[in-house]
Design a protein around this motif. Structure first.
Motif, PDB file in Angstrom:
ATOM      1  N   MET A 105       0.847  -1.196   0.000  1.00 35.28           N
ATOM      2  CA  MET A 105       0.000   0.000   0.000  1.00 35.28           C
ATOM      3  C   MET A 105       0.877   1.238   0.000  1.00 35.28           C
ATOM      4  SD  MET A 105      -3.020  -1.006   2.728  1.00 35.28           S
ATOM      5  CE  MET A 105      -3.405   0.694   3.063  1.00 35.28           C
ATOM      6  N   SER A 106       0.470   2.222  -0.795  1.00 32.17           N
ATOM      7  CA  SER A 106       1.117   3.527  -0.709  1.00 32.17           C
ATOM      8  C   SER A 106       0.280   4.407   0.220  1.00 32.17           C
ATOM      9  CB  SER A 106       1.269   4.156  -2.098  1.00 32.17           C
ATOM     10  OG  SER A 106       0.029   4.339  -2.726  1.00 32.17           O
ATOM     11  N   LYS A 107       0.869   5.509   0.642  1.00 38.42           N
ATOM     12  CA  LYS A 107       0.210   6.319   1.667  1.00 38.42           C
ATOM     13  C   LYS A 107      -1.117   6.905   1.201  1.00 38.42           C
ATOM     14  CE  LYS A 107       2.813  10.600   1.070  1.00 38.42           C
ATOM     15  NZ  LYS A 107       3.341  11.643   1.903  1.00 38.42           N
ATOM     16  N   CYS A 108      -2.013   7.048   2.155  1.00 38.81           N
ATOM     17  CA  CYS A 108      -3.398   7.429   1.857  1.00 38.81           C
ATOM     18  C   CYS A 108      -3.583   8.919   1.615  1.00 38.81           C
ATOM     19  CB  CYS A 108      -4.318   6.984   2.994  1.00 38.81           C
ATOM     20  SG  CYS A 108      -3.890   7.672   4.603  1.00 38.81           S
ATOM     21  N   ASP A 109      -2.626   9.732   1.987  1.00 36.96           N
ATOM     22  CA  ASP A 109      -2.854  11.180   1.905  1.00 36.96           C
ATOM     23  C   ASP A 109      -2.083  11.834   0.763  1.00 36.96           C
ATOM     24  OD1 ASP A 109      -0.407  10.789   3.142  1.00 36.96           O
ATOM     25  OD2 ASP A 109      -0.595  12.559   4.399  1.00 36.96           O
ATOM     26  N   ILE A 110      -2.185  11.255  -0.423  1.00 35.29           N
ATOM     27  CA  ILE A 110      -1.633  11.920  -1.607  1.00 35.29           C
ATOM     28  C   ILE A 110      -2.693  12.916  -2.071  1.00 35.29           C
ATOM     29  CG2 ILE A 110      -0.818  11.630  -3.978  1.00 35.29           C
ATOM     30  CD1 ILE A 110       0.057   8.811  -3.284  1.00 35.29           C
ATOM     31  N   TRP A 111      -2.420  14.183  -1.816  1.00 36.16           N
ATOM     32  CA  TRP A 111      -3.374  15.245  -2.139  1.00 36.16           C
ATOM     33  C   TRP A 111      -2.795  16.128  -3.237  1.00 36.16           C
ATOM     34  CZ3 TRP A 111      -7.827  14.887   0.628  1.00 36.16           C
ATOM     35  CH2 TRP A 111      -7.784  14.200   1.845  1.00 36.16           C
ATOM     36  N   ILE A 144      -2.248  -1.686  -3.667  1.00 30.99           N
ATOM     37  CA  ILE A 144      -3.346  -0.749  -3.427  1.00 30.99           C
ATOM     38  C   ILE A 144      -2.770   0.657  -3.489  1.00 30.99           C
ATOM     39  CG2 ILE A 144      -5.102   0.074  -1.823  1.00 30.99           C
ATOM     40  CD1 ILE A 144      -5.193  -2.773  -0.657  1.00 30.99           C
ATOM     41  N   ASP A 145      -3.265   1.432  -4.428  1.00 33.86           N
ATOM     42  CA  ASP A 145      -2.845   2.817  -4.600  1.00 33.86           C
ATOM     43  C   ASP A 145      -3.473   3.651  -3.492  1.00 33.86           C
ATOM     44  OD1 ASP A 145      -2.472   5.471  -5.372  1.00 33.86           O
ATOM     45  OD2 ASP A 145      -2.993   5.115  -7.462  1.00 33.86           O
ATOM     46  N   GLY A 146      -2.649   4.203  -2.628  1.00 38.34           N
ATOM     47  CA  GLY A 146      -3.140   4.974  -1.494  1.00 38.34           C
ATOM     48  C   GLY A 146      -4.015   6.152  -1.867  1.00 38.34           C
ATOM     49  N   GLU A 147      -3.823   6.679  -3.069  1.00 36.40           N
ATOM     50  CA  GLU A 147      -4.637   7.813  -3.497  1.00 36.40           C
ATOM     51  C   GLU A 147      -6.110   7.421  -3.630  1.00 36.40           C
ATOM     52  OE1 GLU A 147      -4.411  11.531  -6.662  1.00 36.40           O
ATOM     53  OE2 GLU A 147      -3.190   9.756  -7.041  1.00 36.40           O
ATOM     54  N   LEU A 149      -7.679   5.301  -1.507  1.00 34.03           N
ATOM     55  CA  LEU A 149      -8.194   4.786  -0.238  1.00 34.03           C
ATOM     56  C   LEU A 149      -9.357   5.593   0.344  1.00 34.03           C
ATOM     57  CD1 LEU A 149      -4.890   3.630   1.462  1.00 34.03           C
ATOM     58  CD2 LEU A 149      -6.778   2.171   0.725  1.00 34.03           C
ATOM     59  N   PHE A 150      -9.375   6.903   0.141  1.00 39.95           N
ATOM     60  CA  PHE A 150     -10.448   7.730   0.696  1.00 39.95           C
ATOM     61  C   PHE A 150     -11.577   7.970  -0.304  1.00 39.95           C
ATOM     62  CE2 PHE A 150      -7.138   9.922   3.613  1.00 39.95           C
ATOM     63  CZ  PHE A 150      -7.261   8.912   4.542  1.00 39.95           C
ATOM     64  N   GLY A 151     -11.474   7.404  -1.492  1.00 34.57           N
ATOM     65  CA  GLY A 151     -12.485   7.629  -2.510  1.00 34.57           C
ATOM     66  C   GLY A 151     -12.317   8.986  -3.159  1.00 34.57           C
ATOM     67  N   ALA A 152     -13.289   9.354  -3.986  1.00 37.02           N
ATOM     68  CA  ALA A 152     -13.203  10.599  -4.747  1.00 37.02           C
ATOM     69  C   ALA A 152     -14.048  11.728  -4.165  1.00 37.02           C
ATOM     70  CB  ALA A 152     -13.628  10.341  -6.196  1.00 37.02           C
ATOM     71  N   VAL A 153     -15.009  11.392  -3.308  1.00 34.21           N
ATOM     72  CA  VAL A 153     -15.929  12.394  -2.771  1.00 34.21           C
ATOM     73  C   VAL A 153     -15.618  12.656  -1.297  1.00 34.21           C
ATOM     74  CG1 VAL A 153     -18.368  12.901  -2.332  1.00 34.21           C
ATOM     75  CG2 VAL A 153     -17.704  11.641  -4.390  1.00 34.21           C
ATOM     76  N   ASP A 154     -15.522  13.918  -0.945  1.00 38.07           N
ATOM     77  CA  ASP A 154     -15.306  14.340   0.449  1.00 38.07           C
ATOM     78  C   ASP A 154     -14.036  13.753   1.068  1.00 38.07           C
ATOM     79  OD1 ASP A 154     -17.610  15.936   0.478  1.00 38.07           O
ATOM     80  OD2 ASP A 154     -18.867  14.224   1.040  1.00 38.07           O
TER      81      ASP A 154
END
Length: 188
Positions: A105-111, A144-147, A149-154
């Motif tokens: 897994m890569s990190k979840c907070d790629i913003w 699993i691409d961390g980007e 992980l939080f989905g696309a909405v909100d």
């Protein structure tokens, strides 16, 4: 209660893996996934540590497990450190467990507005470990691409600080990780 999946799923990573900002320990994605799969688990999440050290890889390689989730991207101090440690860490585990399902897994907070290029470079390092394993014939690795992980909405509603997931963030991580682990352990 004897879990249906008796060998534990082992998670290795950062304070996010640890569940650092979950409202309660049972809200962390690792707990949610293991409860749903009826699996025991070992959570080796370390706030500020878990940097892909060889000694940890050797320790983990000596444990019995049904799957291994490798999620220490956040704690690697730089892309260069991740490049030096990620594939060797994986190879030590793989040598001891030739058919163990391993999830990268890569990190979840790629913003897009927060050092996006660095996050993408880190993801590329992790993806390269996966791609090399696949090219070598390994059919027990997953990425699993961390980007995602939080989905696309909100997405911004998923953390307490732009980094650490809150309960919503952990739930969305659970939704993304569960099918991968189910495929790796149960459907394989």
């Amino acid at each position: 209660h004897v879990p249906r999946i008796q060998k534990p799923i082992l998670f290795y990573g950062s304070s996010i893996t640890q569940g650092g900002c979950a409202a309660k320990c049972g809200s962390c994605y690792t707990h949610l996934v293991c409860r749903r799969l009826d699996a025991a688990h070992i959570n080796l999440g370390f706030a500020g540590n878990a940097k892909g050290e060889e000694v940890m890889a050797r320790y983990i390689a000596g444990l019995e497990m049904s799957a291994f989730v490798m999620d220490y991207d956040h704690n690697a101090p730089s892309v260069e450190h991740l490049e030096r440690t990620h594939e060797p860490f994986f190879k030590l585990i793989r040598e001891a467990h030739p058919e163990l399902p391993i999830i990268f897994m890569s990190k979840c907070d790629i913003w897009p507005d927060r050092n996006y290029a660095d996050g993408c470079r880190r993801r590329d390092v992790i993806r390269a470990t996966y791609d090399k394993a696949i090219a070598a014939g390994d059919r027990h690795v997953y990425f699993i691409d961390g980007e995602t992980l939080f989905g696309a909405v909100d997405r911004e509603a998923c953390t307490v600080d732009g980094c650490h997931p809150n309960d919503l963030g952990f739930y969305r991580m659970y939704e993304r990780v569960l099918p991968v682990l189910r495929k790796a352990i149960i459907e394989a």
